[in-house]
Design an enzyme around this catalytic site. Sequence first.
Site, short mmCIF file in Angstrom:
data_model
loop_
_atom_site.label_atom_id
_atom_site.label_comp_id
_atom_site.label_asym_id
_atom_site.label_seq_id
_atom_site.Cartn_x
_atom_site.Cartn_y
_atom_site.Cartn_z
NE ARG A 216 -4.19 -1.41 0.47
CZ ARG A 216 -4.43 -2.07 -0.70
NH1 ARG A 216 -3.94 -3.42 -1.25
NH2 ARG A 216 -5.38 -3.47 -0.20
CD GLU A 245 -3.52 3.75 -5.06
OE1 GLU A 245 -4.12 2.24 -5.14
OE2 GLU A 245 -1.62 3.00 -5.15
CG HIS A 264 -3.69 -0.40 -6.73
ND1 HIS A 264 -3.62 0.00 -5.23
CD2 HIS A 264 -3.26 -1.89 -6.28
CE1 HIS A 264 -3.97 -0.89 -4.51
NE2 HIS A 264 -3.79 -2.11 -5.26
#
Length: 303
Positions: A216, A245, A264
């Site tokens: 993450r 993000e 991602h």
Amino acid sequence: MKVHIGPVAPPELTAAVVAAGAEISPAAEATALTWYGAGPERFAEFDHPGLEWVQLPSAGIEAWVAAGALRDGITFTSAAGTYAQTVAEHTLGLMLTGARQLHAMARAENWARPAGMLSLFGATVGIIGAGGIGRALIDLLQPFGVRVLAVNRSGKPVAGAAWTWPADDEAGMDRLLAESDFVVVAAPATAKTAKLVDASALSRMKADAWLINVARGSLVDTDALVEALDAERIGGAALDVTDPEPLPDGHPLFQHPRAIISPHSANPKSLLVPALARRVEENVRRRLAGQPLLGVIDRTAGY
């Protein structure tokens, strides 16, 4: 057992529940819920006193923790380990891209050969958070004859690793950072792991080492990373996750000569749903048989 799938019900998940021997039912009648298609902000619409078990679709549960949605009285399971092979494959791709400077050559507009190429053969790979993804990556790295240094929560030896240290062993983390040619971040996002890779950690890495983050974005201090890349204190960074993000348009990491960014995408939707369906079917079978479920969430640990 009655299972509801929602807010969105892909046919693959419906088929998995039925194949496992359970019944699809309306949310208000279900004792189990397979969650898909929304975040925890909609969970209250499906929650009710008879709900006993909720299967979440992702390995990371930080949004559910932050929303306070993991209420007592319900067993919550994550998809931890479900996507390990897919993410490990992407991780290997990022490592090879950085090592062989493929990103620099892909951006080049002339025949100039980039400097600073590395090889995975015989390299030392440090894995921070050597769980399912880390173990799958170790398997993929076997042909390269790498030396693996691992950090996990318990400190229990990881198969294929030369050394394993618990996450709270500062000396072990120091050694991993100092000796690794590639530092792979694959730990869960919790309050304890926020900005785990900060300016201090980056300063302890080799000058030509690559940082790979497939966990993450919150685990890496983005500003400190940009500074380290600008100052050439590390060889490069390959990130599938970022903080913030999505990474804003025009962010310096996108065009940085020492950075590789993937949006991602280590676990694309085309591969996610089939893998999740396999986990759902397995856990429904286990629930019906009274066996332990896979991926039971530890509220105290945050994953």
